[in-house]
Design a protein around this motif. Structure first.
Motif: not given
Length: 512
Positions: A265-290
């Protein structure tokens, strides 16, 4: 002979049981039906090699494998073990009287070893719900699935163990964990602490307010002023996750395959720090098979966007709706999935392309027009959704060289947790509101009433700074959090005044 074996498919954060029907008939051929993708179709090669290397064989008969429901697309390599056990049972190479009592998942290596799968936790939840006796899966995912009580979970390393379990009744070692013990043990283990931060007392105060009310925050300052350092320490002062939040968070990370091996079980709050080159799909989710994006992987935690103006404008704009709704819905022609995305947004940026304020003594100076052009890369509606704007100035040498340690994260966290407890009580009658940042207009009108002096102060600020209606709401929400930290039932003039200060980007002439 016909045999039914059971696996599972994950859509969104929920699992669906898949029935793998294996039929042996006279003739020759291998037919896999039921909308399998390429990874599932390729399983025949992995299964053939794995069986041969463990002294079994793919029978020379007509093999028809149907994956029901047949109109649901099956993805990934996690059905290898399911199909392999079905073939062995249908060809009567092994006994399989009790095979239908178990959910079986795993990707096969050519030597019969098992590779980890995605979505072990939601699959285990569904297996228990549907009355399966146990869940057989790769050992790397066993602790994750064992979170679900009342379900026998067996982590295996090789297909031979499963064959011997069904054919020779050789018992498998059951994976059992104490979910609550693991959860509480990891609550206070942080790599970063606010006591390590020299100076920056005003910024720490902002971070405390943001944590207390779950407010989004943007830090504006030159390189080396400590923006990233402060952001990384924010999770250490957020209230500890509840068991329910931990399960939700682990479920999302499980679907994305982001849960570390042998971690339950994850017991610590997640901390995500994506690079500024990230795409909109990678940020909000999605893809052919979401799949869940970074905003969903940040659920119940922090999403840190460093150098905000460097992100593509389109990427930032798609984040506006999830910031308001705290969930993201991805629609395709045949189905729709919804991922939760209740996160704290922490952004940082330089005030200009050169990185410094309009200071003639700065190493690289920029004109006011250059600064304004740089800032305009971030849209007004997005900035309106960020409750706290604060300027971060470099720490002077005297502060850096001090031996005295600052206030620890644990001490700050106690105050934040106390403020959150007040909010939990306050919003107990509202199903989807737990802290101040989630308040709507109805709750703001009810819980953020101002006296005449506070109202006049806010009116003057609105007129002078030309603030939007959304900014008005943000100021009230932040002032409510400041009052909660002070343990005050009513918002005072001082609380409003402090909240107004945290709208730096709304102030005309803040660039100097």
């Amino acid at each position: 002979m016909l045999v039914k074996v059971y696996g599972s498919s994950v859509f969104g954060v929920e699992a669906t049981i898949i029935t793998v029907e294996v039929n042996m008939a006279s003739g020759i051929g291998y037919h896999l039906v039921g909308l399998p993708d390429n990874a599932v179709k390729e399983s025949s090669y992995r299964i053939t090699a794995a069986l041969q290397n463990n002294k079994y064989k793919l029978p020379g008969k007509k093999i028809i494998i149907n994956m029901a429901p047949a109109d649901l697309r099956k993805e990934g390599s996690a059905y290898d073990l399911t199909v392999a056990m079905g073939i062995l049972a249908a060809s009567e190479q092994i006994k399989a009287e009790k095979i239908s009592d178990y959910l079986i998942m795993g990707e096969l290596s050519l030597d019969g070893g098992l590779q980890p799968i995605k979505g072990a936790l939601p699959i285990a939840i569904q297996a228990k719900k549907d009355g399966f006796k146990g869940f057989i899966l790769p050992e790397q995912n066993a602790r994750e699935a064992a979170i679900v009580s009342g379900l026998e979970v067996y982590g295996i390393a090789n297909i031979t163990q499963v064959i011997q379990f069904f054919d020779q009744n050789i018992p498998l070692e059951r994976t059992e964990i104490n979910t609550r013990e693991i959860f509480f043990k990891g609550l206070d283990n942080f790599d970063f602490d606010f006591s390590e931060v020299k100076g920056q007392e005003s910024i720490k105060r902002c971070m405390e307010i943001a944590a207390a009310g779950g407010h989004n925050i943007i830090l504006i300052g030159p390189p080396g002023s400590g923006k990233t350092m402060l952001a990384k320490r924010l999770p250490s002062i957020l209230p500890p996750m509840t068991l329910q939040e931990a399960l939700e968070t682990t479920k999302i990370h499980s679907v994305a395959g982001k849960v570390r091996d042998n971690v339950g079980l994850m017991s610590q709050r997640p901390f995500r720090s994506p690079h500024h080159t990230i795409s909109d799909v990678a940020l909000v989710g999605g893809g052919a098979y979401p799949q869940p994006g970074e905003i969903s992987l940040s659920h119940n935690g922090v999403l840190f966007l460093d150098e905000l103006p460097e992100f593509k404008r389109g990427v930032l704009e798609v984040m506006r709706q999830p910031l308001e709704d705290r969930e993201v819905t991805i629609s395709r022609a045949k189905f729709t999935v919804t991922y939760p995305s209740s996160f704290m947004l922490v952004a940082s940026m330089n005030p200009s392309p050169g990185g410094y304020f309009n200071d003639p003594n700065a190493p690289v100076s920029s004109s006011a027009s250059e600064m304004q052009r740089y800032l305009s890369k971030i849209s007004g509606p997005l900035l309106d959704r960020i409750d706290i704007h604060i300027e971060v100035t470099p720490v002077p040498f005297e502060k850096l060289s001090e031996d005295r340690k600052g206030e620890s994260s644990l001490e700050i966290r106690k105050r934040v947790t106390k403020a959150r407890e007040i909010q939990v009580t306050r919003f107990s009658e509202y199903e989807n509101i737990h802290y101040n940042a989630q308040m709507g207009s109805k709750q703001i009108n009810k819980f953020c009433k101002l006296d005449s002096n506070s109202l006049q102060l806010l009116k003057n600020a609105m007129e002078k700074l030309n603030l939007s209606a959304r900014a008005y709401d943000r100021i009230l929400k932040v002032s409510r959090s400041i009052a909660d930290l002070d343990g005050k039932e009513h918002i005072s003039e001082g609380h409003i005044g402090e909240a107004i200060q945290y709208r730096s980007l709304d102030r005309e002439g803040w660039l100097g």
